[in-house]
Structures are given as C-alpha cells and as structure tokens.
Scaffold this motif. Structure first.
Motif, PDB file in Angstrom:
ATOM      1  N   GLU A 122     -34.211 -54.613 -42.963  1.00 27.95           N
ATOM      2  CA  GLU A 122     -35.256 -54.166 -42.266  1.00 27.95           C
ATOM      3  C   GLU A 122     -36.423 -54.243 -43.111  1.00 27.95           C
ATOM      4  N   ALA A 123     -36.322 -54.254 -44.299  1.00 29.99           N
ATOM      5  CA  ALA A 123     -37.398 -53.910 -45.365  1.00 29.99           C
ATOM      6  C   ALA A 123     -37.943 -55.148 -45.646  1.00 29.99           C
ATOM      7  N   THR A 124     -37.757 -56.538 -44.665  1.00 32.39           N
ATOM      8  CA  THR A 124     -38.406 -57.768 -45.013  1.00 32.39           C
ATOM      9  C   THR A 124     -39.215 -58.032 -43.622  1.00 32.39           C
ATOM     10  N   HIS A 125     -39.444 -57.237 -42.707  1.00 33.43           N
ATOM     11  CA  HIS A 125     -39.913 -57.468 -41.324  1.00 33.43           C
ATOM     12  C   HIS A 125     -41.201 -56.606 -41.423  1.00 33.43           C
ATOM     13  N   ARG A 126     -42.282 -57.371 -41.105  1.00 32.49           N
ATOM     14  CA  ARG A 126     -43.669 -56.830 -41.232  1.00 32.49           C
ATOM     15  C   ARG A 126     -44.056 -55.587 -40.433  1.00 32.49           C
ATOM     16  N   THR A 127     -43.621 -56.042 -39.060  1.00 30.90           N
ATOM     17  CA  THR A 127     -44.018 -54.978 -38.207  1.00 30.90           C
ATOM     18  C   THR A 127     -42.818 -54.117 -37.514  1.00 30.90           C
ATOM     19  N   HIS A 128     -41.691 -54.618 -37.846  1.00 29.60           N
ATOM     20  CA  HIS A 128     -40.284 -53.762 -37.359  1.00 29.60           C
ATOM     21  C   HIS A 128     -39.699 -52.997 -38.256  1.00 29.60           C
ATOM     22  N   TYR A 129     -40.273 -53.147 -39.709  1.00 26.76           N
ATOM     23  CA  TYR A 129     -39.341 -52.398 -40.610  1.00 26.76           C
ATOM     24  C   TYR A 129     -38.831 -51.129 -40.347  1.00 26.76           C
ATOM     25  N   SER A 130     -37.870 -50.390 -40.965  1.00 25.39           N
ATOM     26  CA  SER A 130     -37.079 -49.321 -40.791  1.00 25.39           C
ATOM     27  C   SER A 130     -36.150 -49.199 -39.579  1.00 25.39           C
ATOM     28  N   THR A 131     -36.196 -50.506 -38.940  1.00 22.28           N
ATOM     29  CA  THR A 131     -35.359 -50.203 -37.724  1.00 22.28           C
ATOM     30  C   THR A 131     -34.272 -51.252 -37.483  1.00 22.28           C
ATOM     31  N   THR A 132     -33.304 -50.950 -36.540  1.00 25.52           N
ATOM     32  CA  THR A 132     -32.227 -51.846 -36.479  1.00 25.52           C
ATOM     33  C   THR A 132     -32.640 -53.307 -35.880  1.00 25.52           C
ATOM     34  N   HIS A 133     -33.688 -53.130 -34.895  1.00 25.35           N
ATOM     35  CA  HIS A 133     -34.240 -54.488 -34.356  1.00 25.35           C
ATOM     36  C   HIS A 133     -34.820 -55.012 -35.543  1.00 25.35           C
ATOM     37  N   GLY A 134     -35.394 -54.552 -36.317  1.00 21.56           N
ATOM     38  CA  GLY A 134     -36.274 -55.118 -37.426  1.00 21.56           C
ATOM     39  C   GLY A 134     -35.180 -55.774 -38.241  1.00 21.56           C
ATOM     40  N   ALA A 135     -34.062 -55.473 -38.411  1.00 21.37           N
ATOM     41  CA  ALA A 135     -32.862 -55.923 -39.202  1.00 21.37           C
ATOM     42  C   ALA A 135     -32.517 -56.831 -38.430  1.00 21.37           C
ATOM     43  N   TYR A 136     -32.474 -57.041 -37.310  1.00 20.46           N
ATOM     44  CA  TYR A 136     -31.662 -57.983 -36.288  1.00 20.46           C
ATOM     45  C   TYR A 136     -32.705 -59.286 -36.291  1.00 20.46           C
ATOM     46  N   PHE A 137     -33.731 -59.039 -36.363  1.00 22.34           N
ATOM     47  CA  PHE A 137     -34.787 -60.215 -36.229  1.00 22.34           C
ATOM     48  C   PHE A 137     -35.000 -60.856 -37.485  1.00 22.34           C
ATOM     49  N   SER A 138     -34.665 -60.217 -38.692  1.00 23.20           N
ATOM     50  CA  SER A 138     -34.747 -60.812 -40.115  1.00 23.20           C
ATOM     51  C   SER A 138     -33.413 -61.528 -40.348  1.00 23.20           C
ATOM     52  N   GLY A 139     -32.437 -61.127 -39.810  1.00 28.98           N
ATOM     53  CA  GLY A 139     -31.198 -61.920 -39.883  1.00 28.98           C
ATOM     54  C   GLY A 139     -31.320 -63.107 -39.165  1.00 28.98           C
ATOM     55  N   LEU A 140     -31.880 -63.141 -37.941  1.00 25.55           N
ATOM     56  CA  LEU A 140     -32.003 -64.277 -37.102  1.00 25.55           C
ATOM     57  C   LEU A 140     -33.138 -65.413 -37.618  1.00 25.55           C
ATOM     58  N   ARG A 141     -34.037 -64.847 -38.346  1.00 28.32           N
ATOM     59  CA  ARG A 141     -35.133 -65.449 -39.173  1.00 28.32           C
ATOM     60  C   ARG A 141     -34.421 -66.452 -40.225  1.00 28.32           C
ATOM     61  N   GLU A 142     -33.596 -65.734 -41.064  1.00 28.14           N
ATOM     62  CA  GLU A 142     -33.366 -66.381 -42.225  1.00 28.14           C
ATOM     63  C   GLU A 142     -31.973 -67.292 -41.768  1.00 28.14           C
ATOM     64  N   ALA A 143     -31.384 -67.071 -40.721  1.00 31.69           N
ATOM     65  CA  ALA A 143     -30.103 -68.067 -40.183  1.00 31.69           C
ATOM     66  C   ALA A 143     -31.065 -69.305 -39.476  1.00 31.69           C
ATOM     67  N   ASN A 144     -31.896 -69.186 -38.935  1.00 33.10           N
ATOM     68  CA  ASN A 144     -32.702 -70.244 -38.271  1.00 33.10           C
ATOM     69  C   ASN A 144     -33.531 -70.780 -39.503  1.00 33.10           C
ATOM     70  N   ARG A 145     -33.837 -70.375 -40.653  1.00 37.38           N
ATOM     71  CA  ARG A 145     -34.779 -70.980 -41.669  1.00 37.38           C
ATOM     72  C   ARG A 145     -33.479 -71.964 -42.305  1.00 37.38           C
ATOM     73  N   LEU A 146     -32.349 -71.631 -42.555  1.00 37.54           N
ATOM     74  CA  LEU A 146     -31.201 -72.809 -42.994  1.00 37.54           C
ATOM     75  C   LEU A 146     -30.801 -73.614 -41.898  1.00 37.54           C
ATOM     76  N   LEU A 147     -30.699 -73.287 -40.600  1.00 37.45           N
ATOM     77  CA  LEU A 147     -30.447 -74.377 -39.691  1.00 37.45           C
ATOM     78  C   LEU A 147     -31.527 -75.406 -39.433  1.00 37.45           C
ATOM     79  N   ASN A 148     -32.657 -74.982 -39.582  1.00 40.02           N
ATOM     80  CA  ASN A 148     -33.716 -75.784 -39.659  1.00 40.02           C
ATOM     81  C   ASN A 148     -33.832 -76.650 -40.800  1.00 40.02           C
TER      82      ASN A 148
END
Length: 536
Positions: free
Chosen positions: A503-529
């Motif tokens: 959650e501490a790596t998401h600019r607009t949704h920090y402090s939340t579970t959905h911010g954590a979700y978005f960040s996990g998806l972001r890094e997975a996609n970074r590696l897949l790309n």
C-alpha cells in the motif's frame, strides 16, 4: 546448477504479495515459463488482513472496510466468491447506527450542536480533499496560508475562522445545565472528536503530522463503504487458491537481501546465475532473478536504520530518503465482551457512543490513553461485543496494558459518560449502587497489536509533512534504476532485481487493501512485460 527459467521470489503473503503471485502464476508460472515462490515470515497468510472470531462474532483484527464499492477490485472479488452475505454475525453487518453523543461529565448533547460542528469539519475535509464544487473564500484563504503545512493546522485555522464568524452572534458563556462547559469548549471538544476519528482513518498519530497538499491526491471509490460478511480473509484465500501447494512458504523470515547494482553476479560464497541472494533468519539461503518486496513501510524503515541493514549493498539514497520521509502510523482495535445476562437483566443495550472529552479540564479519573478515543459501540446493533479504535501513542500504550488495566480504564470512562444520560434513565433507576460500570460488566478483552508486531511495526502509511506523493512513486521504483544498469566499467546489471509493492507504493490509494492489490498487479505486470509473457 541454477534453474534456467526466471525465478521470482515474493516476500510477504499479504494482499500485495498474493495478488502478484496470483497474476504471475496464472499467466506464466502455470505454463512453466516462470518459477514463482512466496516467502512469508509469519505463520499465516493475509498480512495486515486478519479475520478472526471473538465470542461467536466474526471480526477483523486488521483491514476492515471496503472503501467504496464502485470500481473496487476487492469488492469485485468478494462479490464473485459470494463473501458479502453470511449466516454468522459479523462486524458492522448493519452499517451505520444513530450515534449518541455525550460530553465528559455525563451530558447528552443536542444533535443540532453536534451536526453544526460535524458539517464544519466535513466541509473543511472536503475542501482539503478537493471535493468541494463551489468556491469557499474562507477555506481558500486558509489553504493559501497553510501551503506546505499540515492538515491539522488547516483544520484548526478553519475552526478559528468559524469562531470569528460567530463572534458577534453570541458570547462564550457557560451552557445551561452543563457543568464546566462553555459553548466554545463544547464545540472544541466535538471538533476534536472528529479529528480523532480522522486519525484512525489516516494512522497519523497527530493530524499536525499529515501533509495538507497530499490530501487532494488521495482517492476513494464511489459508493457505500462496507465490511465483508465472510471476512476479509476470504478475499486473500481466493487469491491464494490458484497457487499449488508449497508455493507459499510460511515461517520464512528474510534477514538480508543481497543484490547486484554494479553488474557482477559474483556472491561472497561463490558464483550463481541468479542476481539476488536471500538470507533467512534460520540460516538458509535462496537465489532469485527477481524479488518483489511487499513488507510494510515500518519494516523498511527499520531495515534501512539497522546497523547491519536489510539490503546489501544498502538501498540508494533516493529510495532511503523516500522511506524516511513518508509516515507510518499505528492504529489498533479494542474489542470488549459485555456480560449479556447482566445487560438483559436491566433491559438495556449499549449505544453507539460518541465521546466528547474536555480539552482543558480533563477528568483525572479517565486514563490518558482513553482521552482521544472518539467512540465506543457494539459491532452491530444486537451484539454484546463493543469496539473502539486507537491511534498513535494511545494505540501503542494499549498494546502494553494488561486486560485488567484496560477493563478498569473502560469502567472509569463509562462512569464519566453514561450515568446520568437520559438514554439510561431506566437502568439507573434499577441499578442499586448508582454506578454506570455496574450496568456493563466486561467479561473478555481482545486487542490488535500492530505496532509491536515485528513483521509489521505499524498499520499503514500516510504522507507526512516534508514528504509528498512523489515519495510514494519513488517507493514503487524497481532497482537497479535504468540509468545504472550499465556501469562505468561496461558491466551490465540485471534489471528488475528488486521490485516494491504494498500500500505504501501507491500514490493515490496508499493505506488501503485495494492500493496493495493494485501495487501487486503492477509489479507482476512489470515482470510479465519484461519477459513478453503478457501476450502468450
């Protein structure tokens, strides 16, 4: 001989880590294109999501709310797995309950007075968060003078401006029938109550620590805020359900992360074709091409300040400065089980109690750690389990107290609020010794302890004064930086060795579970790309 297919190790089995693992495994791991592994220092999955039970009711020790259901990935998953309804009672199952607001000294407050200050506070917060459609000249002037300062400073200037605007309409006199309170002191106490609610929303121990300008960047989803009937953990279990047995390794706490920013793959104990070497507290070692770090900001703060350090070599200056500048606070929940037989005897229910504490004339009988607690209420309308939220130093103090001290503090607080309330007139007539605490006997206590848990060291992040949303973006940058992949000697550093999610790596949704979700998806996609696996 190391594996030829890339190996990704994810540190942490919370929302961010399991979202990343879910995406990587379904897209590439199940096709034998990647080797995916999750290492978790604790003995359970979920991280700061920890659904539990207390006296027959389902409760959340950590993450509790879906903050807006329209567009929320957490809501979508909960809906898909049928977790939004349950036959078993759960925390906040009946949504909002009409509050009873009482000032210290057992004075039930007129709803119009509470609503006037609530409207003021909400208007100021809406302006700070960029939600006001119409221009407010007073708020604009306050904001200009508050540039670069804190949210707490802005709110207090707003309260001062309100007092100035009504100065000619009334005098600050003692309120009839309310001993030791003036109109102004009541308004200040009510305003402080809403500030304390905001502290638990943000995890900032004091709103003076919260950056004002960053408030406009924070985003919530539209729609109602709800809890998950079958528990937040059901969402985590759904994400983990696609992963094969053994992919998640519990009880595997990482002690050190060695990486190769200068292009060499030579480790101290020999060569290996993997770029990152993980050392565990049990002495074991694991090699990886890529590591996704999803530990809390609190653990990262400790990791960069320890003599030995979590990373070898240490993280670059731009990263450690962002970690240092951002805030990471403590929020704890306290559950109290009342004796239902005793309460039924008097035919009363505990209300949704909002507590207004005197800011200048405190009752010495009430312990200091209770004095910034905004409310105390049943977890749903017919429950005999009460819930109260604590933030900052009060939350840390709560962790150090034994159950007897907590029950004693609760009893003294209740006797200072409920004894003469009209809401309890019937019970007071029936109560033989005239003490409100006699009406509500506490049988059991359960509290969260996020601040002292070494796997978290706090609850969630906030943008502190001196930091900004830019620091949240910096938190998300992988290492080594693109500019340093080729060093001065012409050596090439393997890219994407250390990635960061949480959650501490998401600019607009920090402090939340959905911010954590978005960040996990972001890094997975970074590696897949990176490996061009997205189109396979």
């Amino acid at each position: 001989m190391g594996s030829k297919k890339p190996k990704v190790v994810i540190i942490g089995a919370g929302m961010a880590g399991l979202t990343a693992a879910n995406k990587l495994y379904k897209t590439a791991g199940s096709k034998e294109l990647l080797e995916v592994c999750v290492v978790e220092g604790g003995n359970r999955i979920g991280g700061r999501i920890n659904t539990s039970e207390f006296c027959g009711d389902r409760i959340e020790m950590g993450a509790t709310w879906i903050h807006g259901i329209i567009g929320s990935p957490v809501y979508k998953i909960a809906q898909q797995i049928n977790s939004l309804q349950s036959q078993q009672p759960w925390e906040c199952m009946d949504g909002d309950i009409e509050p009873l607001t009482i000032a210290e000294g057992r004075h039930e407050l007129n709803s119009s007075l509470v609503e006037s200050i609530s409207d003021l506070f909400n208007k100021l917060m809406d302006f700070a968060q960029g939600k006001l459609v119409t221009e407010d000249g007073v708020s604009n002037e306050i904001a200009k003078s508050n540039n670069g300062l804190s949210l707490g400073s802005f709110l207090r200037k707003g309260l001062d401006a309100y007092w100035e605007s009504v100065k000619g309409d009334r005098e600050d006199i003692e309120v009839q029938g309310i001993d030791k309170w003036s109109k102004r002191s009541l308004e200040e106490g009510i305003f402080a109550m809403f500030e304390n609610i905001q502290r638990t929303y943000t995890s900032a121990g004091d709103l003076q620590m919260l950056d004002f300008s960053a408030e406009k960047e924070y985003r919530m989803f539209p729609g109602e805020e709800i809890t998950i009937a079958k528990g937040y953990l059901s969402v985590i279990e759904s994400l983990a359900s696609v992963l094969p047995p053994g992919l998640i390794q519990l009880g595997r706490k990482v002690a050190k992360i060695e990486w190769q920013p200068e292009g060499s793959l030579q480790f101290e104990n020999g060569t290996n074709n993997k770029a990152v070497k993980l050392h565990f507290v049990d002495g074991s070692i694991m090699y990886a091409d890529h590591v996704i770090v999803t530990v809390s900001l609190g653990v990262l703060k400790q990791g960069i300040n320890q003599d030995s350090g979590m990373f070898n070599p240490p993280l670059p200056h731009f990263k450690t400065q962002a970690i240092s500048r951002l805030g990471f606070g403590v929020v704890n929940k306290l559950f109290l089980k009342l004796n239902p037989t005793h309460n039924q005897e008097y035919g009363i229910k505990f209300p949704y109690l909002q507590m207004v504490f005197h800011q200048t004339k405190p009752n010495p009988k009430i312990p200091w750690w209770m004095r910034r607690t905004a409310n105390l209420c049943p977890i749903y309308s017919k429950s005999s389990v009460l819930l109260s939220w604590f933030a900052g130093k009060e939350a840390l103090e709560l962790e150090s107290l034994d159950n007897e001290e907590i029950i004693d503090g609760f009893s003294k607080t209740i006797s200072s609020f409920l004894l003469n309330s009209k809401h309890f007139k019937k019970s007071n007539d029936l109560c033989c010794n005239g003490h409100a605490e006699s009406n509500f006997k506490v049988e059991k206590v359960l509290k969260s302890q996020w601040g002292s848990d070494p796997l978290f060291l706090g609850s969630y992040s906030y943008v502190a004064v001196g930091s900004s949303g830019d620091d949240l973006d910096i938190m998300a940058e992988p290492l080594p930086k693109r500019t340093s992949i080729h060093n001065s000697n012409g050596c090439s550093s393997p890219p994407l060795q250390i990635l960061f999610a949480g959650e501490a790596t998401h600019r607009t949704h920090y402090s939340t579970t959905h911010g954590a979700y978005f960040s996990g998806l972001r890094e997975a996609n970074r590696l897949l790309n990176h490996y061009h696996f997205m189109d396979i």
